[in-house]
Structures are given as structure tokens and as C-alpha cells.
Design a protein around this motif. Structure first.
Motif, PDB file in Angstrom:
ATOM      1  N   VAL A 148      -4.468  42.818   7.445  1.00 41.91           N
ATOM      2  CA  VAL A 148      -3.917  41.905   6.287  1.00 41.91           C
ATOM      3  C   VAL A 148      -2.325  42.083   6.060  1.00 41.91           C
ATOM      4  N   PRO A 149      -1.484  41.438   5.600  1.00 43.24           N
ATOM      5  CA  PRO A 149      -0.062  41.965   5.611  1.00 43.24           C
ATOM      6  C   PRO A 149       0.311  43.066   4.431  1.00 43.24           C
ATOM      7  N   LEU A 150      -0.600  42.697   3.310  1.00 42.59           N
ATOM      8  CA  LEU A 150      -0.165  43.519   2.052  1.00 42.59           C
ATOM      9  C   LEU A 150      -1.405  44.477   1.561  1.00 42.59           C
ATOM     10  N   ASP A 151      -0.807  45.319   0.947  1.00 39.73           N
ATOM     11  CA  ASP A 151      -2.022  46.185   0.334  1.00 39.73           C
ATOM     12  C   ASP A 151      -2.029  45.582  -1.226  1.00 39.73           C
ATOM     13  N   LEU A 152      -3.182  46.211  -1.823  1.00 36.86           N
ATOM     14  CA  LEU A 152      -3.323  45.481  -3.213  1.00 36.86           C
ATOM     15  C   LEU A 152      -2.495  45.744  -4.188  1.00 36.86           C
ATOM     16  N   PRO A 153      -1.826  44.735  -5.148  1.00 37.65           N
ATOM     17  CA  PRO A 153      -0.960  45.340  -5.808  1.00 37.65           C
ATOM     18  C   PRO A 153      -1.818  46.309  -6.945  1.00 37.65           C
ATOM     19  N   LYS A 154      -0.985  47.007  -7.618  1.00 32.73           N
ATOM     20  CA  LYS A 154      -1.285  47.844  -8.996  1.00 32.73           C
ATOM     21  C   LYS A 154      -2.193  47.050  -9.856  1.00 32.73           C
ATOM     22  N   ASN A 155      -3.293  47.759 -10.256  1.00 34.78           N
ATOM     23  CA  ASN A 155      -4.135  47.292 -11.387  1.00 34.78           C
ATOM     24  C   ASN A 155      -4.950  45.819 -10.822  1.00 34.78           C
ATOM     25  N   TRP A 156      -4.872  45.545  -9.559  1.00 41.43           N
ATOM     26  CA  TRP A 156      -5.555  44.498  -9.162  1.00 41.43           C
ATOM     27  C   TRP A 156      -7.152  44.949  -9.229  1.00 41.43           C
ATOM     28  N   LEU A 157      -7.404  45.977  -8.592  1.00 44.57           N
ATOM     29  CA  LEU A 157      -9.018  46.180  -8.784  1.00 44.57           C
ATOM     30  C   LEU A 157      -9.504  46.146 -10.288  1.00 44.57           C
ATOM     31  N   THR A 158      -8.668  46.867 -11.155  1.00 39.95           N
ATOM     32  CA  THR A 158      -9.143  46.675 -12.528  1.00 39.95           C
ATOM     33  C   THR A 158      -9.105  45.112 -12.928  1.00 39.95           C
ATOM     34  N   ASP A 159      -8.230  44.301 -12.611  1.00 43.95           N
ATOM     35  CA  ASP A 159      -8.191  42.648 -12.967  1.00 43.95           C
ATOM     36  C   ASP A 159      -9.279  42.202 -12.369  1.00 43.95           C
ATOM     37  N   LEU A 160      -9.677  42.647 -11.019  1.00 47.84           N
ATOM     38  CA  LEU A 160     -10.911  41.914 -10.418  1.00 47.84           C
ATOM     39  C   LEU A 160     -12.161  42.268 -10.929  1.00 47.84           C
ATOM     40  N   SER A 161     -12.274  43.732 -11.606  1.00 49.64           N
ATOM     41  CA  SER A 161     -13.636  43.908 -12.143  1.00 49.64           C
ATOM     42  C   SER A 161     -13.798  43.298 -13.404  1.00 49.64           C
ATOM     43  N   LYS A 162     -12.539  42.942 -14.119  1.00 48.63           N
ATOM     44  CA  LYS A 162     -12.654  42.191 -15.342  1.00 48.63           C
ATOM     45  C   LYS A 162     -13.039  40.905 -15.120  1.00 48.63           C
ATOM     46  N   PHE A 163     -12.549  40.396 -13.981  1.00 47.13           N
ATOM     47  CA  PHE A 163     -12.853  38.989 -13.670  1.00 47.13           C
ATOM     48  C   PHE A 163     -14.482  38.730 -13.054  1.00 47.13           C
ATOM     49  N   CYS A 164     -14.846  39.839 -12.598  1.00 48.86           N
ATOM     50  CA  CYS A 164     -16.408  39.677 -12.319  1.00 48.86           C
ATOM     51  C   CYS A 164     -17.213  39.601 -13.521  1.00 48.86           C
ATOM     52  N   THR A 165     -17.032  40.683 -14.428  1.00 47.93           N
ATOM     53  CA  THR A 165     -17.654  40.715 -15.680  1.00 47.93           C
ATOM     54  C   THR A 165     -17.509  39.037 -16.359  1.00 47.93           C
ATOM     55  N   LYS A 166     -16.163  38.737 -16.166  1.00 45.28           N
ATOM     56  CA  LYS A 166     -15.932  37.477 -16.954  1.00 45.28           C
ATOM     57  C   LYS A 166     -16.935  36.273 -16.393  1.00 45.28           C
ATOM     58  N   VAL A 167     -16.861  36.171 -14.940  1.00 45.64           N
ATOM     59  CA  VAL A 167     -17.522  35.282 -14.141  1.00 45.64           C
ATOM     60  C   VAL A 167     -19.020  35.300 -14.447  1.00 45.64           C
ATOM     61  N   ASN A 168     -19.724  36.502 -14.479  1.00 44.88           N
ATOM     62  CA  ASN A 168     -20.883  37.006 -14.537  1.00 44.88           C
ATOM     63  C   ASN A 168     -21.415  36.320 -16.007  1.00 44.88           C
ATOM     64  N   TYR A 169     -20.727  36.615 -16.994  1.00 47.83           N
ATOM     65  CA  TYR A 169     -20.798  36.128 -18.339  1.00 47.83           C
ATOM     66  C   TYR A 169     -20.832  34.359 -18.384  1.00 47.83           C
ATOM     67  N   GLU A 170     -19.685  33.861 -17.851  1.00 44.92           N
ATOM     68  CA  GLU A 170     -19.557  32.542 -18.032  1.00 44.92           C
ATOM     69  C   GLU A 170     -20.799  31.690 -17.018  1.00 44.92           C
ATOM     70  N   LEU A 171     -21.134  32.263 -16.080  1.00 45.46           N
ATOM     71  CA  LEU A 171     -22.171  31.789 -15.176  1.00 45.46           C
ATOM     72  C   LEU A 171     -23.505  31.664 -16.216  1.00 45.46           C
ATOM     73  N   GLU A 172     -23.638  32.679 -16.891  1.00 44.97           N
ATOM     74  CA  GLU A 172     -24.952  32.720 -17.786  1.00 44.97           C
ATOM     75  C   GLU A 172     -24.817  31.973 -19.082  1.00 44.97           C
ATOM     76  N   HIS A 173     -23.831  32.328 -19.891  1.00 42.65           N
ATOM     77  CA  HIS A 173     -23.550  31.704 -21.030  1.00 42.65           C
ATOM     78  C   HIS A 173     -22.807  30.213 -21.123  1.00 42.65           C
ATOM     79  N   THR A 174     -22.172  29.808 -20.002  1.00 42.47           N
ATOM     80  CA  THR A 174     -21.488  28.580 -19.997  1.00 42.47           C
ATOM     81  C   THR A 174     -22.209  27.512 -18.981  1.00 42.47           C
ATOM     82  N   TYR A 175     -22.090  27.900 -17.840  1.00 43.56           N
ATOM     83  CA  TYR A 175     -22.292  26.798 -16.719  1.00 43.56           C
ATOM     84  C   TYR A 175     -23.941  26.467 -16.963  1.00 43.56           C
TER      85      TYR A 175
END
Lengths: 263, 409
Positions: free
Chosen positions: B175-202
Motif C-alpha cells: 500500500v502506498p500510505l500508512d494509516l493516518p492518525k486516529n484512523w483506527l479510532t474512527d474505524l472502531s467507532k464506525f464499526c460500532t455505528k454500523v453494527n447498531y444501525e444494522l440491527e436498529h435501522t435496516y
């Protein structure tokens, strides 16, 4: 003298060639005794002649005669469990050998193994369609015909698929230029207005970045701003001298600044 | 043969007999539910489809031809334009086949990042599927909610590579780039969000929805034999009860080490496939969560070391003469992989995506064939649509999840 360009392969070629450089090869391994691939080779060789068999990058590659393709694939499906034909297409070797190489990419879902059946046909020859065995070949063989002109006998609907029906030429042949041939460049004009309109329309300009210098209706570039639709004549444009930025000359002995324009 | 002119355009010689009460209609090529430039010629008897003929090629750009006229690295951004819903999966499939041809081993950090991007793209693509499929069937609000989460996922992609749709985030050799700062934090937040929305919305909106069930259940029934014969892959084959996921069966990248399930459904209908898409998103989130702690344990190297094929890192190019010379040769001439052929299958969100590359030792591929899952799923339409009603045609096209960048190439 004009540089010689081969007509049988008009694809892009490397401008740098080293005549002492020998390209390395992907290793072709022998089929291991006792492996799954060996049983495949054995089963097929009972029915059809195998010209060559070897394992390349984890996948078995079997070269057979083109006339045996249906039989070999039938055996692969029924006796070896290769239930899916995931891809088939051809490679153009007309310039080198006057042949096409047709390959069938097969998948065994139980063993998670892949076999590639390869056969060669001469120009103008057809292969037997494998649609009775694998329906996925329906579209794939049509695409092969469209792109290379290789027909599949007994195909239910042998017709062009990606190119228009009235297209001339087969785009993936090595003799077909990347930008299209003469027919391709006039295709839309011919179809919409008729051939006699070619003179009126003129050859299509396929360069979207091209700008007519004196066409003031389409972003003329004469070096200065002109009103939309202004009459511009070649060679009659205004002189546009290069302007330099204004520079303050500081006289450090007296501490005064003078504005001087550079020549 | 009909006489054609501007007013009565050439109607391709389709072998349709017109009986007294059958009607031939063109579904597309500009139909919003056709998910692109699909022209579907349908012969109808009343509302019943008697014959269907998918006509494709409206988005044909000759990508395989372009591949023969481009060096290997030049071609990589072009692969973005295949399945433009999840570009990284195309970049990856192409990079993988070239890497296998060369015999490259990618550094572990690059593997972690690639697997993350692939799974993120799977979520992006599946959210897009749920959104548009629901929209086609008539559920407008799901579209809005699913696109909201998809935007968050695309923001993550944008943070990583700067692009939202055409990523080119995977390169040959790493890959050309390393992950930017806080990307993994954002990713884990996104994971939580998607999991929540999957169950409660879609799922809350769709799964037990009476109309949704009526429109999807027992529509587009595809038996296992048919699925195999038509070369289906991905969700289409797992929806027919065949457990085959290339990530599991022929593991690439880190999928061999990761713990995830392959959901299957033996209902063989659109509803079963819809539930698989939902479940696969959950599994993707599960994979992403396993990958986050893996990242910190890796060395910071991002590109494979293979001076013959891959340019050295920037610092070396700027400081070492030989690295600069090799970089110059690789940029001006392109890499020359060994003579041979390779087919590397990957599990893209749509199904089995693989590139067959035939190399003659030149900087240009001698032949490149893109095995696109949507192409075969489009072929399937001519059989699966026969005997259904015109209202179900939209559902069935939606459930195959075809993308026309990939079909026409």
C-alpha cells in the motif's frame, strides 16, 4: 527511412529493448504424485490426449487438442467434480504462430482447486460450444466471439455481446489498434447521417483537450481575453508583451525606494 | 430485415416471435432500476415474462484492451472503474494477480491495511446494495439511512487515500500510505455505528416488514445446480445453499488467520440473499475489529522489497543512487514480470473477481482478462426472469447486485 512497425501486432511496445536480456519464467511444476491434480490428469488422459500438464502458481494447466475440449470438460465436470466454469476466453497468438489460445478456467468447489484447460486453434477455426455443460459459457463464448471472432459451434445464440451488432472487426485482436480503426472512427457519423455525410462532418476530433486557437466561441487561446464570438484572424492577433511584476529598487545608501520598471 | 432510418432505429435481430397477445418491451438502457446501462428486452404475455434478453455493452470502454497498452502500474487506477462501488476490491484483485505472477510477499502491515480496506469496501458495497435494492422495491427511507452510513465509510476511505470512489489505495507490492492518525479510532467507532444501525435501522425497517417479505420471498428462486451452471459466485451462490467463500476456501491476505463465519441460506430466493448481505456486513465488522489490534504489532514497512519490480521507498530514492536508477527505469519502462500466466481469484463484494494475466516478459500484459462476477450474473437474468411477473423483474435485477462498470468493462 521510416521506422518499421509490424502490422500484425499494433499494440504498444516497449521502446527499450535489451537483446541480451532473457525474461525469467514462472516455474511450471510437475504434477505431484498422489495429489488431487494427478488424479485429474489421469482421469482426463484416459479419454483424451494430454499434450502437456503442469502446475503453475497453484493451478493445474492442461494443454489438449481443441477438438477434445467438450469431452475433456465433460469428464472434468462429471468425474473430477469441477462443477463450475468460472471463465473462458482466448489469447491472440496470430502474429507468432497463426493461432489462438483458448482457455477454460475450471473450479472444483469441494476441493477448492482450479484447473485451466488450454487448447490452440488456427485462425478461422471454431471451437465446440460448452453451453450444454456450463451455462456460464453462454455469455463468455459470445464475448470471445465478439472480441476475437472465434465462433463456438452449436452455441444457442452466437451474436456480438459488448460491441454493436453491425460492428466490423474484433477489438481484442492484436491487429486492432487501441484507438480504433477507420470503421470505428466513422461509426457514429455513418450510422446517424449516412456515409455521404462524412465530408460534411469531417473526421471526428477525439482529443477532448484540444482547443482551436482562433475559435472565440470555444475558448480561443490567443493570449488575451476576447469577447465571445469575436472575429479573429490568423496572424492578426494583438501583440501581448510579457509583463513583469513591478519591482521596488531600494537604495541602501540613502534609504529611498524608487519604482522602476524593468525592460 | 427491417429498413432502418432515424425514426425507426435498428432493432437488433432478436428471435422473438410476436404472437397475438405478447408484447416486447425494452427495460432500459436508461431505467433507474437497471443499476446502470442494462437494456433488458422482455417479451411479455400480460404481466408474465415469457422471454428475457439482457443486452449489455452500453458501458464498454475496452478496459482489457487498455491493459494491453499500459504498463502494469499504469493500469492499476483503471481497475477502479470496473466495480466502482467498491474500487479497492478491484485494485486488490489486480495487484494480487500481478504479485502472484512475480512471486512477491507483501509486508505484514500492508496486509493488515489491505484487509481493512477490503472489508470496509465490502461494507460500503453491501450498504449500497441494501439502499438501492430497498429503493427499487419501494422502501425509500432505508436508502437515506444506508447512504448516511455509507458516507461515513467513504469518509474513512477519504481520510486514508483522499478519494471517495476511485481509491487506487492498493498498489502492486503493498500500500502506498500508512494509516493516518486516529484512523483506527474512527474505524472502531464506525464499526460500532454500523453494527447498531444494522440491527436498529435496516433490519428493523426491512427484515420483518410485511411488504418487504411479500416482495422478496420466493422471488428469483435459483437452485444450487443452476447457480453452479451459470457460474454464479459470492452471495448468489451462498444464497443457493452452497458454502463457498474464496476468503475461506482459498485464503489470501490475512483471511486465513481471521475468525469469521460464512453465512449461507438454503432458501434460494431474494429474501435469503438479502439476509446474507446483512449477515456479511456483521462478519465484516467482526473482521475489522480483529484487525484493529493486529495493526500495532506490525513493522512499519509498507511496500515489498523487490528492486526489480517495485520502486524503493522515497527516502532511499532521494538518498541512494542505485535506488534512484531503478526507480527511473521502473517509471519510464515499467516492470517486466516473468513469462507465464496467472489467475488469482478474490472474493469481491459482488462475487468471484479475478484477473487472468498472460505475461510475455514485456512491460505490457500480453492479455488481461477480468473475470467479473456481475457479467455472469447478468447472463443468468435470461433464465431466472422467465416465468416471473414484471413487478418482480426489478427485485431480481436488484438481488443479483450487478454493476455495469464490471459487466461491460
Amino acid at each position: 527511412m521510416r521506422k518499421y512497425t509490424p502490422k500484425d501486432n499494433v499494440q504498444k511496445k516497449s521502446y527499450y529493448t535489451d537483446r541480451f536480456w532473457v525474461a525469467p519464467r514462472v516455474p511450471t511444476l510437475e504434477v505431484e504424485a498422489g495429489s488431487h491434480f494427478e488424479s485429474v490428469v489421469d482421469t482426463i488422459s484416459n479419454a483424451v490426449t494430454i499434450k502437456e500438464a503442469g502446475v503453475q502458481i497453484g493451478q493445474l494447466r492442461i494443454v489438449i487438442n481443441a477438438t477434445d475440449n467438450f469431452k475433456a470438460l465433460q469428464i472434468l465436470r462429471d468425474e473430477c467434480g469441477y462443477a463450475m466454469c468460472s471463465e473462458l476466453s482466448a489469447v491472440d497468438y496470430l502474429a507468432q504462430d497463426g493461432e489462438f489460445e483458448v482457455f477454460y478456467q475450471m473450479l472444483n468447489l469441494n476441493e477448492a482447486k482450479r484447473v485451466r484447460i488450454v487448447c490452440r486453434i488456427k485462425e478461422g477455426e471454431a471451437v465446440e460450444s460448452i453451453v450444454p455443460l456450463f451455462k456460464s459459457a453462454n455469455f463468455a463464448e459470445r464475448e470471445m466471439f465478439d472480441m476475437f471472432g472465434i465462433k463456438a459451434n452449436n452455441h444457442p445464440f452466437m451474436k456480438r455481446i459488448l460491441m454493436p451488432d453491425d460492428w466490423e472487426g474484433h477489438p481484442l485482436l492484436k491487429t486492432y489498434p487501441l484507438q480504433g480503426d477507420e470503421f470505428a472512427s466513422w461509426y457514429e457519423v455513418d450510422k446517424i447521417f449516412g456515409k455521404e455525410y462524412r465530408d460534411v462532418v469531417g473526421p471526428e476530433n477525439r482529443d477532448p483537450a484540444s482547443v482551436e486557437r482562433y475559435d472565440s466561441q470555444r475558448f480561443s487561446r490567443v493570449g488575451y481575453e476576447v469577447p465571445f464570438g469575436a472575429e479573429l484572424e490568423e496572424g492578426k492577433e494583438e501583440e501581448s508583451p510579457i509583463e513583469y511584476s513591478k519591482t521596488f529598487m531600494v537604495d541602501y545608501t540613502t534609504g529611498t525606494t524608487t519604482l522602476k520598471k524593468r525592460k | 430485415m427491417q429498413v432502418t432510418n432515424k425514426l425507426t432505429p435498428f432493432f437488433e435481430n432478436l428471435n422473438f416471435e410476436r404472437d397475438d397477445n405478447t408484447m416486447v418491451i425494452n427495460f432500459g438502457p436508461q431505467h433507474p432500476s437497471a443499476h446502470g446501462q442494462l437494456r433488458l428486452v422482455l417479451e411479455l404475455e400480460g404481466e408474465l415474462v415469457k422471454k428475457a434478453y439482457p443486452d449489455i455493452g452500453y458501458l464498454h470502454r475496452g478496459i482489457e484492451k487498455m491493459a494491453e497498452n499500459m504498463t502494469y502500474n499504469e493500469f492499476l487506477p483503471t481497475t477502479d472503474r470496473l466495480d466502482y462501488i467498491a474500487s479497492t476490491s478491484n485494485n486488490y484483485a489486480y495487484a494480487l494477480s500481478v504479485e502472484r505472477l512475480i512471486g512477491l510477499e507483501v509486508p505484514r502491515r500492508a496486509k493488515v491495511i489491505r484487509t481493512m480496506l477490503l472489508e470496509l469496501n465490502r461494507i460500503i458495497s453491501h450498504l449500497f446494495f441494501v439502499a438501492t435494492h430497498a429503493l427499487d422495491v419501494g422502501a425509500m427511507s432505508v436508502f437515506l439511512y444506508a447512504f448516511r452510513e455509507r458516507e461515513f465509510a467513504m469518509d474513512l476511505m477519504e481520510d486514508y487515500c483522499g478519494a471517495r470512489l476511485t481509491h487506487s489505495a492498493v498498489r502492486i507490492g503493498g500500500v502506498p500510505l500508512d494509516l493516518p492518525k486516529n484512523w483506527l479510532t474512527d474505524l472502531s467507532k464506525f464499526c460500532t455505528k454500523v453494527n447498531y444501525e444494522l440491527e436498529h435501522t435496516y433490519e428493523a425497517l426491512l427484515t420483518e416488514n410485511r411488504i418487504w417479505k411479500m416482495r422478496l420471498e420466493d422471488v428469483g428462486v435459483l437452485s444450487a445446480e443452476e447457480a453452479l451452471s451459470w457460474g454464479c459466485s459470492g452471495v448468489m451462490i451462498r444464497g443457493s445453499g452452497i458454502k463457498y467463500d474464496i476468503r475461506k476456501e482459498e485464503p489470501y491476505e490475512l483471511y486465513g488467520e481471521l475468525d469469521f463465519d460464512v453465512p449461507i441460506s438454503d432458501k434460494c430466493d431474494s429474501y435469503g440473499r438479502y439476509s446474507l448481505y446483512m449477515e456479511e456486513m456483521r462478519q465484516s465488522v467482526r473482521i475489522l475489529r480483529q484487525l484493529i489490534p493486529m495493526y500495532d504489532k506490525t513493522e512499519p514497512k509498507l511496500m515489498a522489497h523487490a528492486p526489480q519490480y517495485i520502486s524503493a521507498p522515497k527516502e532511499e530514492i532521494m538518498t541512494q543512487n542505485y535506488a534512484l536508477m531503478q526507480h527511473f527505469v521502473l517509471v519510464t519502462q515499467g516492470m517486466r514480470p516473468p513469462v507465464g500466466e496467472v489467475y488469482a481469484p478474490t472474493e469481491s463484494p459482488k462475487g468471484e473477481l479475478g484477473f487472468y494475466i498472460k505475461s510475455e516478459g514485456e512491460p505490457y500484459a500480453y492479455r488481461l482478462k477480468c473475470r467479473a462476477p456481475s457479467f455472469f450474473h447478468t447472463g443468468l437474468l435470461q433464465e431466472i426472469l422467465v416465468g416471473t411477473y414484471i413487478a418482480d423483474v426489478v427485485t431480481i435485477i436488484g438481488t443479483t447486485n450487478i454493476v455495469f462498470g464490471e459487466v461491460d468493462r
